[in-house]
Design a protein around this motif. Structure first.
Motif, PDB file in Angstrom:
ATOM      1  N   PRO A   1      40.247  37.467  33.318  1.00 22.08           N
ATOM      2  CA  PRO A   1      39.597  36.473  34.042  1.00 22.08           C
ATOM      3  C   PRO A   1      40.914  35.814  34.366  1.00 22.08           C
ATOM      4  O   PRO A   1      40.827  35.145  35.985  1.00 22.08           O
ATOM      5  CB  PRO A   1      37.980  35.888  33.476  1.00 22.08           C
ATOM      6  CG  PRO A   1      38.485  35.445  31.809  1.00 22.08           C
ATOM      7  CD  PRO A   1      39.210  37.012  32.115  1.00 22.08           C
ATOM      8  N   GLY A   2      41.718  35.553  34.207  1.00 19.18           N
ATOM      9  CA  GLY A   2      42.634  34.767  34.626  1.00 19.18           C
ATOM     10  C   GLY A   2      43.605  35.368  35.888  1.00 19.18           C
ATOM     11  O   GLY A   2      43.878  34.836  36.823  1.00 19.18           O
ATOM     12  N   ASN A   3      43.265  36.769  36.348  1.00 26.40           N
ATOM     13  CA  ASN A   3      43.335  37.286  37.554  1.00 26.40           C
ATOM     14  C   ASN A   3      42.646  37.126  38.115  1.00 26.40           C
ATOM     15  O   ASN A   3      42.257  37.032  38.292  1.00 26.40           O
ATOM     16  CB  ASN A   3      44.077  39.081  36.878  1.00 26.40           C
ATOM     17  CG  ASN A   3      44.277  39.577  38.531  1.00 26.40           C
ATOM     18  OD1 ASN A   3      43.200  39.685  39.809  1.00 26.40           O
ATOM     19  ND2 ASN A   3      45.383  40.072  38.710  1.00 26.40           N
ATOM     20  N   PRO A   4      42.856  36.739  39.515  1.00 27.62           N
ATOM     21  CA  PRO A   4      42.175  35.595  40.811  1.00 27.62           C
ATOM     22  C   PRO A   4      40.889  37.572  41.384  1.00 27.62           C
ATOM     23  O   PRO A   4      39.723  36.974  41.300  1.00 27.62           O
ATOM     24  CB  PRO A   4      42.897  35.925  41.744  1.00 27.62           C
ATOM     25  CG  PRO A   4      44.122  35.391  40.967  1.00 27.62           C
ATOM     26  CD  PRO A   4      44.186  36.378  39.865  1.00 27.62           C
ATOM     27  N   VAL A   5      41.909  38.867  40.942  1.00 21.82           N
ATOM     28  CA  VAL A   5      40.506  39.839  41.535  1.00 21.82           C
ATOM     29  C   VAL A   5      39.845  39.913  40.016  1.00 21.82           C
ATOM     30  O   VAL A   5      38.708  40.303  40.938  1.00 21.82           O
ATOM     31  CB  VAL A   5      41.958  41.204  41.665  1.00 21.82           C
ATOM     32  CG1 VAL A   5      40.374  41.756  42.061  1.00 21.82           C
ATOM     33  CG2 VAL A   5      42.598  40.801  42.542  1.00 21.82           C
TER      34      VAL A   5
ATOM     35  N   ALA B   1      38.637  37.059  38.570  1.00 20.80           N
ATOM     36  CA  ALA B   1      38.159  36.531  38.650  1.00 20.80           C
ATOM     37  C   ALA B   1      36.922  36.825  38.843  1.00 20.80           C
ATOM     38  O   ALA B   1      35.276  36.560  39.012  1.00 20.80           O
ATOM     39  CB  ALA B   1      38.993  34.951  38.529  1.00 20.80           C
ATOM     40  N   GLU B   2      37.185  37.462  40.963  1.00 20.19           N
ATOM     41  CA  GLU B   2      35.966  37.510  41.281  1.00 20.19           C
ATOM     42  C   GLU B   2      35.026  38.594  40.902  1.00 20.19           C
ATOM     43  O   GLU B   2      33.956  38.312  41.360  1.00 20.19           O
ATOM     44  CB  GLU B   2      36.734  38.054  43.247  1.00 20.19           C
ATOM     45  CG  GLU B   2      35.306  38.193  44.041  1.00 20.19           C
ATOM     46  CD  GLU B   2      35.724  38.783  44.879  1.00 20.19           C
ATOM     47  OE1 GLU B   2      35.149  38.752  45.760  1.00 20.19           O
ATOM     48  OE2 GLU B   2      36.898  38.674  45.246  1.00 20.19           O
ATOM     49  N   ALA B   3      35.857  39.279  40.141  1.00 15.49           N
ATOM     50  CA  ALA B   3      34.728  40.243  39.606  1.00 15.49           C
ATOM     51  C   ALA B   3      33.918  39.791  38.092  1.00 15.49           C
ATOM     52  O   ALA B   3      32.148  39.973  38.553  1.00 15.49           O
ATOM     53  CB  ALA B   3      35.506  41.445  39.230  1.00 15.49           C
ATOM     54  N   GLU B   4      34.781  39.031  37.218  1.00 18.29           N
ATOM     55  CA  GLU B   4      33.236  38.498  36.632  1.00 18.29           C
ATOM     56  C   GLU B   4      32.839  37.715  37.281  1.00 18.29           C
ATOM     57  O   GLU B   4      30.687  37.256  36.648  1.00 18.29           O
ATOM     58  CB  GLU B   4      34.481  37.199  35.752  1.00 18.29           C
ATOM     59  CG  GLU B   4      33.479  36.924  34.449  1.00 18.29           C
ATOM     60  CD  GLU B   4      32.930  37.577  33.345  1.00 18.29           C
ATOM     61  OE1 GLU B   4      32.282  37.517  32.127  1.00 18.29           O
ATOM     62  OE2 GLU B   4      34.173  38.805  33.693  1.00 18.29           O
ATOM     63  N   GLN B   5      32.599  36.627  38.194  1.00 13.69           N
ATOM     64  CA  GLN B   5      31.966  35.839  39.064  1.00 13.69           C
ATOM     65  C   GLN B   5      30.413  36.808  39.188  1.00 13.69           C
ATOM     66  O   GLN B   5      29.012  36.637  39.766  1.00 13.69           O
ATOM     67  CB  GLN B   5      32.446  35.123  39.940  1.00 13.69           C
ATOM     68  CG  GLN B   5      32.781  33.503  39.807  1.00 13.69           C
ATOM     69  CD  GLN B   5      32.083  33.028  38.767  1.00 13.69           C
ATOM     70  OE1 GLN B   5      31.207  32.451  39.539  1.00 13.69           O
ATOM     71  NE2 GLN B   5      32.616  32.995  37.696  1.00 13.69           N
ATOM     72  N   ARG B   6      31.011  37.677  40.437  1.00 16.47           N
ATOM     73  CA  ARG B   6      30.278  39.082  40.692  1.00 16.47           C
ATOM     74  C   ARG B   6      29.045  39.284  39.520  1.00 16.47           C
ATOM     75  O   ARG B   6      28.205  39.879  39.632  1.00 16.47           O
ATOM     76  CB  ARG B   6      30.677  40.133  41.499  1.00 16.47           C
ATOM     77  CG  ARG B   6      31.490  39.789  42.300  1.00 16.47           C
ATOM     78  CD  ARG B   6      31.889  41.025  43.272  1.00 16.47           C
ATOM     79  NE  ARG B   6      32.391  40.053  44.731  1.00 16.47           N
ATOM     80  CZ  ARG B   6      31.884  40.668  46.052  1.00 16.47           C
ATOM     81  NH1 ARG B   6      31.299  41.713  45.919  1.00 16.47           N
ATOM     82  NH2 ARG B   6      32.607  40.146  46.976  1.00 16.47           N
TER      83      ARG B   6
ATOM     84  N   ILE C   1      34.377  46.765  42.298  1.00 19.98           N
ATOM     85  CA  ILE C   1      35.303  47.462  41.365  1.00 19.98           C
ATOM     86  C   ILE C   1      35.749  48.367  41.602  1.00 19.98           C
ATOM     87  O   ILE C   1      37.111  48.876  40.987  1.00 19.98           O
ATOM     88  CB  ILE C   1      33.579  47.472  40.421  1.00 19.98           C
ATOM     89  CG1 ILE C   1      34.163  46.562  39.487  1.00 19.98           C
ATOM     90  CG2 ILE C   1      35.151  48.014  38.710  1.00 19.98           C
ATOM     91  CD1 ILE C   1      34.371  44.842  38.919  1.00 19.98           C
ATOM     92  N   GLU C   2      34.692  49.289  42.742  1.00 19.78           N
ATOM     93  CA  GLU C   2      35.949  50.763  42.483  1.00 19.78           C
ATOM     94  C   GLU C   2      37.042  50.981  43.253  1.00 19.78           C
ATOM     95  O   GLU C   2      38.065  51.544  43.182  1.00 19.78           O
ATOM     96  CB  GLU C   2      34.371  51.457  43.488  1.00 19.78           C
ATOM     97  CG  GLU C   2      33.774  51.933  41.783  1.00 19.78           C
ATOM     98  CD  GLU C   2      34.389  52.946  41.613  1.00 19.78           C
ATOM     99  OE1 GLU C   2      35.028  53.839  41.568  1.00 19.78           O
ATOM    100  OE2 GLU C   2      34.536  52.792  39.868  1.00 19.78           O
ATOM    101  N   ALA C   3      36.793  49.825  44.511  1.00 17.31           N
ATOM    102  CA  ALA C   3      38.443  49.276  45.545  1.00 17.31           C
ATOM    103  C   ALA C   3      39.096  47.964  45.086  1.00 17.31           C
ATOM    104  O   ALA C   3      40.051  49.280  45.639  1.00 17.31           O
ATOM    105  CB  ALA C   3      37.333  49.248  46.517  1.00 17.31           C
ATOM    106  N   LYS C   4      38.478  47.162  44.466  1.00 16.86           N
ATOM    107  CA  LYS C   4      39.537  46.557  44.116  1.00 16.86           C
ATOM    108  C   LYS C   4      40.202  46.677  42.766  1.00 16.86           C
ATOM    109  O   LYS C   4      41.737  46.011  42.622  1.00 16.86           O
ATOM    110  CB  LYS C   4      39.034  45.300  44.174  1.00 16.86           C
ATOM    111  CG  LYS C   4      38.597  44.755  45.455  1.00 16.86           C
ATOM    112  CD  LYS C   4      39.170  44.642  46.667  1.00 16.86           C
ATOM    113  CE  LYS C   4      39.731  44.314  47.617  1.00 16.86           C
ATOM    114  NZ  LYS C   4      40.166  44.208  48.848  1.00 16.86           N
TER     115      LYS C   4
END
Length: 306
Positions: free
Chosen positions: A71-75, A77-82, A159-162
């Motif tokens: 989750p250190g990577n911003p992308v 991290a966003e996936a983790e929140q979702r 997830i599939e896109a990013k």
């Protein structure tokens, strides 16, 4: 005249009394077996719906959870929140499912031993509350399920896109098979080298034997090279030991995993494994080249004796 009116009045009172007595003695009731059947079906339908929705949502979460992205990577991290939001939806759905089951259990408790539930009794009031609560929680479960499905679908699309396009993975069983195949190749190669060296050594010794007195320096040099050639071949044992060590280390670091993804902290184990496989492969190639070089040098020395 007054007597007539009194008779009419008493007649009315008697009629009202009879009617009131009739209605007061009339009871409405539910058969416990029928009520149990209806409630059981409602609970079963709600549970089936919950399982269906939960299974679909978890299927969207499964791939991401397997990836274990840092989750250190911003992308990531966003996936983790979702993902967290989607999981929270599952938790709420589970709470509604639990309430439905608990409500039904309460019904079984207060209706235990009864054949019917009559109006005007505490059980009658409880039964109405039970029906309303099961119906209400079933609707809430359905609503939250649809909301969570939408959230999970959006998460899956994200997830599939990013993430998926930029993430590599290592197949753990396949890598372990590579280690195993490498060990088998080494064993076959070692056996081949031993057999070929024995034949070569025998042939060379037969050739130089007659020249021990006349060309002692050449014969000594050839014998020395034979020893060096044998020592080089024994290097395969070192490679095999290193391969066993790397196989064990990789198996320990990937225990319980089928895949390792490049976005996870465990990716270093996959990279290291591939590097070691390549290194051991190069070492084996180096030994084979050394054996070939010794072979050529020995033959060159023998040619000088002829």
């Amino acid at each position: 005249m007054h007597a007539h009116r009194l008779i009419i009045f008493l007649s009315v009172l008697l009629f009202i009394s009879i009617i009131s007595g009739f209605f007061s003695s009339c009871k409405v009731y539910y058969s416990v077996d029928d009520a149990k059947s209806q409630l059981s079906k409602a609970v079963s339908d709600a549970e089936s719906n919950s399982v269906r929705l939960t299974t679909q949502i978890k299927s969207f979460l499964q791939q991401y959870h397997e990836m274990r992205c840092d989750p250190g990577n911003p992308v990531y991290a966003e996936a983790e929140q979702r993902a967290k939001k989607t999981v929270e939806g599952l938790d709420v759905m589970e709470s509604y499912s639990v309430r439905i089951k608990e409500t039904y259990t309460q019904f079984l408790n207060y209706s235990n031993g009864k054949s019917k539930i009559e109006s005007g009794t505490p059980e009658w009031k409880s039964f109405k509350t039970t029906r309303n609560e099961i119906k209400s929680n079933a609707k809430l479960l359905q609503s939250k399920g649809e909301e969570s499905i939408k959230s999970a679908t959006q998460f899956h699309q994200f997830i599939e896109a990013k993430i998926v396009p930029s993430v590599s993975y290592c197949d753990v069983p396949n890598t372990l098979n590579q280690f195993q195949s490498a060990m088998e190749d080494l064993s076959r190669s070692q056996k081949k080298h031993i057999e070929e060296f024995k034949d070569f050594e025998k042939q060379v010794n037969n050739v130089i034997q007659p020249y021990q007195a006349t060309y002692p320096d050449v014969c000594t040099k050839v014998s020395s090279m034979l020893k060096s050639m044998k020592t080089a071949g024994l290097g395969i044992n070192k490679i095999k030991a290193g391969l066993l060590e790397e196989t064990s280390a990789f198996r320990r670091s990937t225990q319980g995993m089928d895949k390792i993804y490049s976005c996870s902290g465990g990716w270093s184990a996959a990279v290291h494994a591939q590097q070691q496989l390549e290194k051991l492969k190069n070492e084996l190639a180096g030994i084979e080249k050394s054996m070939q070089d010794f072979n050529a040098q020995i033959l060159n020395e023998i040619n000088q004796l002829k």
